[in-house]
Design a protein around this motif. Sequence first.
Motif, PDB file in Angstrom:
ATOM      1  N   SER A  73       0.833  -1.210   0.000  1.00 43.31           N
ATOM      2  CA  SER A  73       0.000   0.000   0.000  1.00 43.31           C
ATOM      3  C   SER A  73       0.862   1.253   0.000  1.00 43.31           C
ATOM      4  O   SER A  73       0.549   2.238  -0.678  1.00 43.31           O
ATOM      5  N   MET A  74       1.958   1.209   0.745  1.00 42.34           N
ATOM      6  CA  MET A  74       2.875   2.340   0.789  1.00 42.34           C
ATOM      7  C   MET A  74       3.414   2.657  -0.605  1.00 42.34           C
ATOM      8  O   MET A  74       3.429   3.820  -1.033  1.00 42.34           O
ATOM      9  N   LEU A  75       3.822   1.636  -1.330  1.00 40.15           N
ATOM     10  CA  LEU A  75       4.382   1.854  -2.663  1.00 40.15           C
ATOM     11  C   LEU A  75       3.314   2.329  -3.641  1.00 40.15           C
ATOM     12  O   LEU A  75       3.581   3.175  -4.512  1.00 40.15           O
ATOM     13  N   MET A  76       2.105   1.799  -3.517  1.00 45.72           N
ATOM     14  CA  MET A  76       1.003   2.264  -4.368  1.00 45.72           C
ATOM     15  C   MET A  76       0.720   3.739  -4.117  1.00 45.72           C
ATOM     16  O   MET A  76       0.523   4.521  -5.057  1.00 45.72           O
ATOM     17  N   LEU A  77       0.718   4.131  -2.850  1.00 40.19           N
ATOM     18  CA  LEU A  77       0.475   5.536  -2.511  1.00 40.19           C
ATOM     19  C   LEU A  77       1.588   6.440  -3.034  1.00 40.19           C
ATOM     20  O   LEU A  77       1.331   7.533  -3.546  1.00 40.19           O
ATOM     21  N   ALA A  78       2.830   5.979  -2.921  1.00 37.71           N
ATOM     22  CA  ALA A  78       3.965   6.769  -3.407  1.00 37.71           C
ATOM     23  C   ALA A  78       3.888   6.968  -4.918  1.00 37.71           C
ATOM     24  O   ALA A  78       4.347   7.995  -5.445  1.00 37.71           O
ATOM     25  N   SER A  79       3.307   6.002  -5.624  1.00 42.45           N
ATOM     26  CA  SER A  79       3.243   6.096  -7.088  1.00 42.45           C
ATOM     27  C   SER A  79       2.246   7.152  -7.564  1.00 42.45           C
ATOM     28  O   SER A  79       2.304   7.590  -8.715  1.00 42.45           O
ATOM     29  N   SER A  80       1.330   7.560  -6.675  1.00 44.04           N
ATOM     30  CA  SER A  80       0.303   8.530  -7.087  1.00 44.04           C
ATOM     31  C   SER A  80       0.325   9.810  -6.271  1.00 44.04           C
ATOM     32  O   SER A  80      -0.588  10.634  -6.358  1.00 44.04           O
ATOM     33  N   THR A  81       1.376   9.985  -5.436  1.00 49.60           N
ATOM     34  CA  THR A  81       1.518  11.199  -4.623  1.00 49.60           C
ATOM     35  C   THR A  81       2.970  11.667  -4.688  1.00 49.60           C
ATOM     36  O   THR A  81       3.813  11.038  -5.345  1.00 49.60           O
ATOM     37  N   ASP A  82       3.265  12.733  -3.964  1.00 51.72           N
ATOM     38  CA  ASP A  82       4.648  13.220  -3.875  1.00 51.72           C
ATOM     39  C   ASP A  82       5.318  12.744  -2.583  1.00 51.72           C
ATOM     40  O   ASP A  82       6.401  13.218  -2.238  1.00 51.72           O
ATOM     41  N   TYR A  83       4.701  11.806  -1.876  1.00 51.12           N
ATOM     42  CA  TYR A  83       5.243  11.342  -0.602  1.00 51.12           C
ATOM     43  C   TYR A  83       6.356  10.314  -0.822  1.00 51.12           C
ATOM     44  O   TYR A  83       6.379   9.593  -1.835  1.00 51.12           O
ATOM     45  N   ILE A  84       7.268  10.234   0.139  1.00 50.95           N
ATOM     46  CA  ILE A  84       8.396   9.301   0.060  1.00 50.95           C
ATOM     47  C   ILE A  84       8.035   7.997   0.765  1.00 50.95           C
ATOM     48  O   ILE A  84       7.488   8.005   1.879  1.00 50.95           O
ATOM     49  N   ALA A  85       8.359   6.892   0.134  1.00 51.10           N
ATOM     50  CA  ALA A  85       8.129   5.565   0.702  1.00 51.10           C
ATOM     51  C   ALA A  85       9.469   4.908   1.008  1.00 51.10           C
ATOM     52  O   ALA A  85      10.534   5.417   0.633  1.00 51.10           O
ATOM     53  N   ALA A  86       9.433   3.758   1.698  1.00 49.99           N
ATOM     54  CA  ALA A  86      10.653   3.010   2.014  1.00 49.99           C
ATOM     55  C   ALA A  86      10.374   1.521   1.862  1.00 49.99           C
ATOM     56  O   ALA A  86       9.243   1.066   2.020  1.00 49.99           O
ATOM     57  N   SER A  87      11.444   0.778   1.573  1.00 44.23           N
ATOM     58  CA  SER A  87      11.287  -0.656   1.346  1.00 44.23           C
ATOM     59  C   SER A  87      12.650  -1.319   1.386  1.00 44.23           C
ATOM     60  O   SER A  87      13.684  -0.654   1.512  1.00 44.23           O
TER      61      SER A  87
END
Length: 279
Positions: free
Chosen positions: A208-222
């Motif tokens: 979900s984090m990566l999906m959100l990062a793909s459609s926003t300007d927010y930074i994700a981690a993995s």
Amino acid sequence: MDLNLLTTFLAVYKHGSITAASDQLDLTQPAVSAAIKRLESVVGKTLFVREGRGIAPTGAAVSLANKIEDPLNIIGTVEQQTSNLNVYCTESLLHFISGVDGVNFTEAPLEENELFDALIAQKVDIVVDVVSSKKHSLIEEVLFDEEPVCLTRIDHPRIGESITKEEYFQEEHIALKIRRAEMDTVEFLSDSDIEPRKIRIETSSISSMLMLASSTDYIAASTRSLAEKLAPALNLRVHTFPIKLRPIKFRMLYHRRYAKDEQHMKVRESLKSALTKNR
């Protein structure tokens, strides 16, 4: 009769000690003592007597142990051989081992105490996660280290091919709700205090984090392996962290009583093989 009472009795009988039995079973000494008293009430006989600083089995205990040891071992073996093993696995590795046969997978709980409780109560057979335990009843194997990375969408308006420390803390973030050692993921991997991040969204799922990062300007981690697997499809760019973090150390944990169980050993090796092959 509650089979747990017999299992506890047999541990005390074999060790000749409430303390050693409680260590093996990962129960408190009062809990073990209470179980023995309950069993004595059921059979109507005293099973242990004080001898010096320890305890000694009575004739009734010797007779009971001789009667139940083989049947309990058979029950344990039948349970293991007639069903799949239950494995808790951290989400970042589920993609790589979900095809292993003989296993029912469940995503690891958010709270680490739930992992330990499930292992000790034998509700789950194996845990694959970053948690570490010093409990005597649990065996811990280090599997491998993995690099943590951060991700942004490729067409991010302010971040290009690389990300600086200043940019990292200026931007807003998506954080995992997962807690290890009472810290979030980034805090857990840092050896020093770090500047607070601007957390905009908290989620319990890396996907979900990566999906959100793909459609926003927010930074994700993995982890790097999962990031490189999913980033192309999600139009994400993978960045090296601009702050110093330790590698993520993944471990396999299981109850000591299954260390030499054939089915258990086979599944553990299959999991390790899948991780080596697919990562």
